[in-house]
Design an enzyme around this catalytic site. Structure first.
Site, PDB file in Angstrom:
ATOM      1  N   ASN A  98       0.806  -1.231   0.000  1.00  0.00           N
ATOM      2  CA  ASN A  98       0.000   0.000   0.000  1.00  0.00           C
ATOM      3  C   ASN A  98       0.838   1.280   0.000  1.00  0.00           C
ATOM      4  O   ASN A  98       0.436   2.271  -0.599  1.00  0.00           O
ATOM      5  CB  ASN A  98      -1.013  -0.020   1.152  1.00  0.00           C
ATOM      6  CG  ASN A  98      -0.363  -0.150   2.501  1.00  0.00           C
ATOM      7  OD1 ASN A  98       0.800  -0.542   2.613  1.00  0.00           O
ATOM      8  ND2 ASN A  98      -1.109   0.172   3.534  1.00  0.00           N
TER       9      ASN A  98
ATOM     10  N   GLU B 115       7.518   1.332  14.971  1.00  0.00           N
ATOM     11  CA  GLU B 115       8.291   2.060  13.967  1.00  0.00           C
ATOM     12  C   GLU B 115       8.199   3.536  14.322  1.00  0.00           C
ATOM     13  O   GLU B 115       7.245   3.975  14.983  1.00  0.00           O
ATOM     14  CB  GLU B 115       7.742   1.802  12.561  1.00  0.00           C
ATOM     15  CG  GLU B 115       8.012   0.372  12.121  1.00  0.00           C
ATOM     16  CD  GLU B 115       7.807   0.109  10.644  1.00  0.00           C
ATOM     17  OE1 GLU B 115       6.813   0.585  10.077  1.00  0.00           O
ATOM     18  OE2 GLU B 115       8.657  -0.583  10.051  1.00  0.00           O
TER      19      GLU B 115
ATOM     20  N   CYS C 251      -3.630   0.531   6.911  1.00  0.00           N
ATOM     21  CA  CYS C 251      -3.765  -0.387   8.049  1.00  0.00           C
ATOM     22  C   CYS C 251      -4.480   0.229   9.236  1.00  0.00           C
ATOM     23  O   CYS C 251      -5.180  -0.461   9.967  1.00  0.00           O
ATOM     24  CB  CYS C 251      -2.389  -0.876   8.469  1.00  0.00           C
ATOM     25  SG  CYS C 251      -1.226   0.470   8.750  1.00  0.00           S
TER      26      CYS C 251
ATOM     27  N   GLU D 203       4.346  -5.046  11.936  1.00  0.00           N
ATOM     28  CA  GLU D 203       3.348  -3.992  11.702  1.00  0.00           C
ATOM     29  C   GLU D 203       2.222  -4.637  10.917  1.00  0.00           C
ATOM     30  O   GLU D 203       2.339  -4.843   9.709  1.00  0.00           O
ATOM     31  CB  GLU D 203       3.986  -2.837  10.912  1.00  0.00           C
ATOM     32  CG  GLU D 203       5.058  -2.089  11.667  1.00  0.00           C
ATOM     33  CD  GLU D 203       4.510  -1.233  12.798  1.00  0.00           C
ATOM     34  OE1 GLU D 203       3.299  -0.948  12.815  1.00  0.00           O
ATOM     35  OE2 GLU D 203       5.300  -0.858  13.684  1.00  0.00           O
TER      36      GLU D 203
HETATM   37  P1  NDP Z   1       0.807  -9.764   3.094  1.00  0.00           P
HETATM   38  O1  NDP Z   1       0.900 -10.254   4.488  1.00  0.00           O
HETATM   39  O2  NDP Z   1       0.081 -10.560   2.100  1.00  0.00           O
HETATM   40  O3  NDP Z   1       2.264  -9.536   2.486  1.00  0.00           O
HETATM   41  C1  NDP Z   1       3.228  -8.710   3.086  1.00  0.00           C
HETATM   42  C2  NDP Z   1       4.602  -9.070   2.573  1.00  0.00           C
HETATM   43  O4  NDP Z   1       4.967 -10.367   3.023  1.00  0.00           O
HETATM   44  C3  NDP Z   1       4.705  -9.121   1.053  1.00  0.00           C
HETATM   45  O5  NDP Z   1       5.979  -8.642   0.672  1.00  0.00           O
HETATM   46  C4  NDP Z   1       4.546 -10.594   0.773  1.00  0.00           C
HETATM   47  O6  NDP Z   1       5.066 -10.968  -0.464  1.00  0.00           O
HETATM   48  C5  NDP Z   1       5.337 -11.187   1.928  1.00  0.00           C
HETATM   49  N1  NDP Z   1       5.015 -12.552   2.298  1.00  0.00           N
HETATM   50  C6  NDP Z   1       3.905 -13.276   1.999  1.00  0.00           C
HETATM   51  N2  NDP Z   1       3.973 -14.492   2.603  1.00  0.00           N
HETATM   52  C7  NDP Z   1       5.149 -14.538   3.284  1.00  0.00           C
HETATM   53  C8  NDP Z   1       5.789 -15.520   4.111  1.00  0.00           C
HETATM   54  N3  NDP Z   1       5.223 -16.694   4.369  1.00  0.00           N
HETATM   55  N4  NDP Z   1       6.993 -15.223   4.664  1.00  0.00           N
HETATM   56  C9  NDP Z   1       7.553 -14.015   4.454  1.00  0.00           C
HETATM   57  N5  NDP Z   1       7.012 -13.054   3.666  1.00  0.00           N
HETATM   58  C10 NDP Z   1       5.816 -13.310   3.101  1.00  0.00           C
HETATM   59  O7  NDP Z   1       0.201  -8.281   3.219  1.00  0.00           O
HETATM   60  P2  NDP Z   1      -0.257  -7.337   2.034  1.00  0.00           P
HETATM   61  O8  NDP Z   1       0.888  -7.055   1.146  1.00  0.00           O
HETATM   62  O9  NDP Z   1      -1.520  -7.901   1.471  1.00  0.00           O
HETATM   63  O10 NDP Z   1      -0.579  -5.975   2.792  1.00  0.00           O
HETATM   64  C11 NDP Z   1      -1.809  -5.687   3.368  1.00  0.00           C
HETATM   65  C12 NDP Z   1      -1.732  -5.940   4.871  1.00  0.00           C
HETATM   66  O11 NDP Z   1      -0.676  -5.177   5.427  1.00  0.00           O
HETATM   67  C13 NDP Z   1      -2.982  -5.502   5.606  1.00  0.00           C
HETATM   68  O12 NDP Z   1      -3.331  -6.480   6.548  1.00  0.00           O
HETATM   69  C14 NDP Z   1      -2.543  -4.233   6.317  1.00  0.00           C
HETATM   70  O13 NDP Z   1      -3.275  -3.962   7.463  1.00  0.00           O
HETATM   71  C15 NDP Z   1      -1.109  -4.524   6.616  1.00  0.00           C
HETATM   72  N6  NDP Z   1      -0.363  -3.287   6.806  1.00  0.00           N
HETATM   73  C16 NDP Z   1       0.047  -2.946   8.062  1.00  0.00           C
HETATM   74  C17 NDP Z   1       0.695  -1.748   8.291  1.00  0.00           C
HETATM   75  C18 NDP Z   1       1.160  -1.363   9.664  1.00  0.00           C
HETATM   76  O14 NDP Z   1       2.027  -0.498   9.757  1.00  0.00           O
HETATM   77  N7  NDP Z   1       0.638  -1.926  10.721  1.00  0.00           N
HETATM   78  C19 NDP Z   1       0.947  -0.807   7.205  1.00  0.00           C
HETATM   79  C20 NDP Z   1       0.523  -1.284   5.923  1.00  0.00           C
HETATM   80  C21 NDP Z   1      -0.127  -2.472   5.742  1.00  0.00           C
HETATM   81  P3  NDP Z   1       4.161 -10.864  -1.806  1.00  0.00           P
HETATM   82  O15 NDP Z   1       3.156  -9.786  -1.606  1.00  0.00           O
HETATM   83  O16 NDP Z   1       5.151 -10.519  -2.853  1.00  0.00           O
HETATM   84  O17 NDP Z   1       3.506 -12.179  -1.948  1.00  0.00           O
END
Ligand code: NDP
Length: 487
Positions: A151, A461, A282, A248
């Site tokens: 995002n 963070e 988020c 996060e």
């Molecule tokens: P995901 O959990 O799907 O993915 C996050 C990252 O983890 C991506 O780079 C993804 O790769 C990678 N990933 C996926 N599976 C694994 C694994 N088993 N081991 C290690 N890395 C892995 O989240 P989204 O990208 O869909 O983001 C949306 C989510 O992020 C929402 O739940 C949102 O609330 C949260 N978020 C939280 C924030 C905070 O600061 N608290 C800020 C922004 C978002 P790939 O996508 O390439 O498959």
């Protein structure tokens, strides 16, 4: 037309993988492939570890003030190249230009600037113990991994690398497969600013590459941004080599609007906290609890402003304030939640459908959607949707609404609107959330720590304390007299 192919960024330059495997990246507003990216295969992964080891040796040997000076140059370049970088973010994420142009690069640069400023001020302790004494050193951890969500791709890369690099660590960063370009741009900028090769590396790919990072024993810490379920997997994998973790994660945050609130201000906060970045934030306040005395006024104004003031379309058009969701799959997921809301009996106040604006007919848009008369046990009220879908609920008792707001396994953020200063603090102190706002919503300056309670996260963070999460304390005892030995 051929599209560019980006390689992984290792040891200060682009490095070709050996398998030749790539993945495609689409512009969510057009459904067109805009470039390809090489996947980090075993050759790249090994090179990344070697590079980060060398980068760490060079970078950690520099004084904090030398590191700070270089990072501040990177900050200046980020700001000079704001528009170019903002465009990268718009094309990768589908978010409106009017946001990226003033938020994404800016808030990333701020955090690097903040930690560059703090790094030289980080000090250890010294204390006499009799005639002897001890002192402590704040030493960097080593190689840190960053794993980002889609995002705020560049901002997340900055928020993770800022404190890590300021403290003297090297970083291997994996952006989301949906939005891989911002981190590459940041890597180039660090090199241009004078950060030594190997200090900031970018590896590309999906979950497997993330899994490799979390399991690799050469890596000391993982800072992860993403979903709660993925966070649990990351933590379990990191436990195999007892890595430090920062998590996060997601949220389902409440906003409480009391009957003495400025209702128009509360509507502004609710709209910002649900429709900004088309709802993909988020901390969004996706559960809006409104006091029964102002409920009708609140939803009337909300409906009017949502129907009149939202402009969806080509995100590069500066007038557009609602962009496309990240992918077709995510659009379907969000629409599925909307269907579920209708099935479970929530009243659709406005929105609820996919959108096909004339200037971006193939984009993955969803109308800004508001459900009213929601109940606490509805799926749309309990689960994170991560799209422009707001649930409005009614309350009439302060203690009761606090209990309802806290009745979730998540605890990322919360907000209160009231003009009663005592109530504002009394209520916010009882809300189980790490990031709270009073008569405001969503601001997150570099100075303020952010992170979740409960299953929304671990660690923080931004803010001073984050620098400590990227160092370890070495205690050194100094004997000043002869050793008393029974041997
Ligand atoms: P995901 O959990 O799907 O993915 C996050 C990252 O983890 C991506 O780079 C993804 O790769 C990678 N990933 C996926 N599976 C694994 C694994 N088993 N081991 C290690 N890395 C892995 O989240 P989204 O990208 O869909 O983001 C949306 C989510 O992020 C929402 O739940 C949102 O609330 C949260 N978020 C939280 C924030 C905070 O600061 N608290 C800020 C922004 C978002 P790939 O996508 O390439 O498959």
């Amino acid at each position: 037309m051929t599209t560019p192919v980006y390689e992984n960024f290792i040891n200060g330059h682009f490095l070709k993988n050996q398998t030749g495997d790539t993945f495609a990246v689409k512009n969510p507003a057009t459904d067109e492939v805009i470039y390809h990216v090489e996947i980090a295969d075993e050759f790249i992964q090994n090179a990344a570890i070697e590079s980060a080891k060398q980068g760490f040796a060079a970078w950690s040997a520099m004084t904090p003030i030398e590191r700070s000076r270089i990072l501040l140059k990177a900050v200046a370049i980020l700001r000079e190249r704001n528009d170019e970088l903002a465009k990268v973010e718009v094309l990768d994420t589908g978010k409106p230009w009017q946001e990226a142009e003033c938020v994404d690069v800016e808030t990333g640069a701020d955090v690097i600037e903040y930690f560059a400023g703090l790094a030289p001020a980080q000090v250890g302790q010294q204390q006499m113990v009799g005639n002897d004494f001890y002192y402590t050193r704040k030493e960097p951890l080593g190689i840190c991994a960053g794993i980002g969500a889609w995002n705020y791709p560049l901002q997340i890369a900055c928020w993770k690398s800022g404190p890590a690099l300021a403290a003297g660590n090297s970083v291997i960063f994996k952006p989301s497969e949906e939005t891989p370009l911002g981190a590459i741009k940041l890597a180039e900028i660090f090199i241009e600013a004078g950060v030594p090769a190997g200090v900031f590396n970018v590896v590309q790919g999906a979950a497997e590459v993330g899994q490799w990072l979390t399991a690799n024993p050469n890596i000391e810490k993982v800072s992860f941004t993403g979903e709660v379920g993925t966070g649990k997997k990351v933590m379990a994998s990191a436990a195999g080599s007892l890595k430090d973790v920062t998590m996060e994660l997601g949220g389902k945050s409440p906003l409480l609007v009391f009957d003495d609130a400025d209702v128009s201000q509360a509507v502004s906060a609710a709209m910002l906290g649900n429709f900004y970045t088309q709802g993909e934030i988020c901390t969004n306040c996706t559960r809006i609890y409104v006091h029964k005395n102002v409920y009708q006024q609140f939803i009337d104004e909300l409906k009017t402003r949502t129907e009149q003031n939202i402009i969806a379309g080509d995100p590069m058009d500066p007038e557009v304030n609602l962009g496309a969701l990240i992918s077709k799959k995510h659009q379907e997921l969000v629409l599925g939640y909307i269907d579920k809301g209708i099935q479970e009996g929530a009243t659709l106040l406005t929105g609820g459908k996919a959108l096909s604006p004339a200037s971006a007919p193939n984009g993955y848009f969803v109308e800004p959607t508001v459900f009213v008369d929601c109940k606490d046990d509805m799926t749309i009220v309990r689960e994170e949707i991560f799209g422009p879908v707001m649930s409005v609920l009614v309350f009439d008792d302060e203690d009761d609404v606090i209990q309802r707001a806290n009745d979730t396994h998540l605890g990322l953020a919360a907000g209160v609107f009231t003009k009663d200063i005592q109530r504002a603090h009394r209520v916010i102190h009882q809300l189980q959330a790490g990031i709270c706002w009073i008569n405001s919503y969503g601001n997150s300056p570099a100075e303020m720590p952010v992170g979740g309670y409960k299953q929304s996260g671990i660690g923080r963070e931004n803010g001073i304390e984050t620098l400590d999460h990227y160092t370890q304390t070495k205690s050194i005892y100094v004997g000043m007299s002869n050793i008393e030995s029974p041997f």
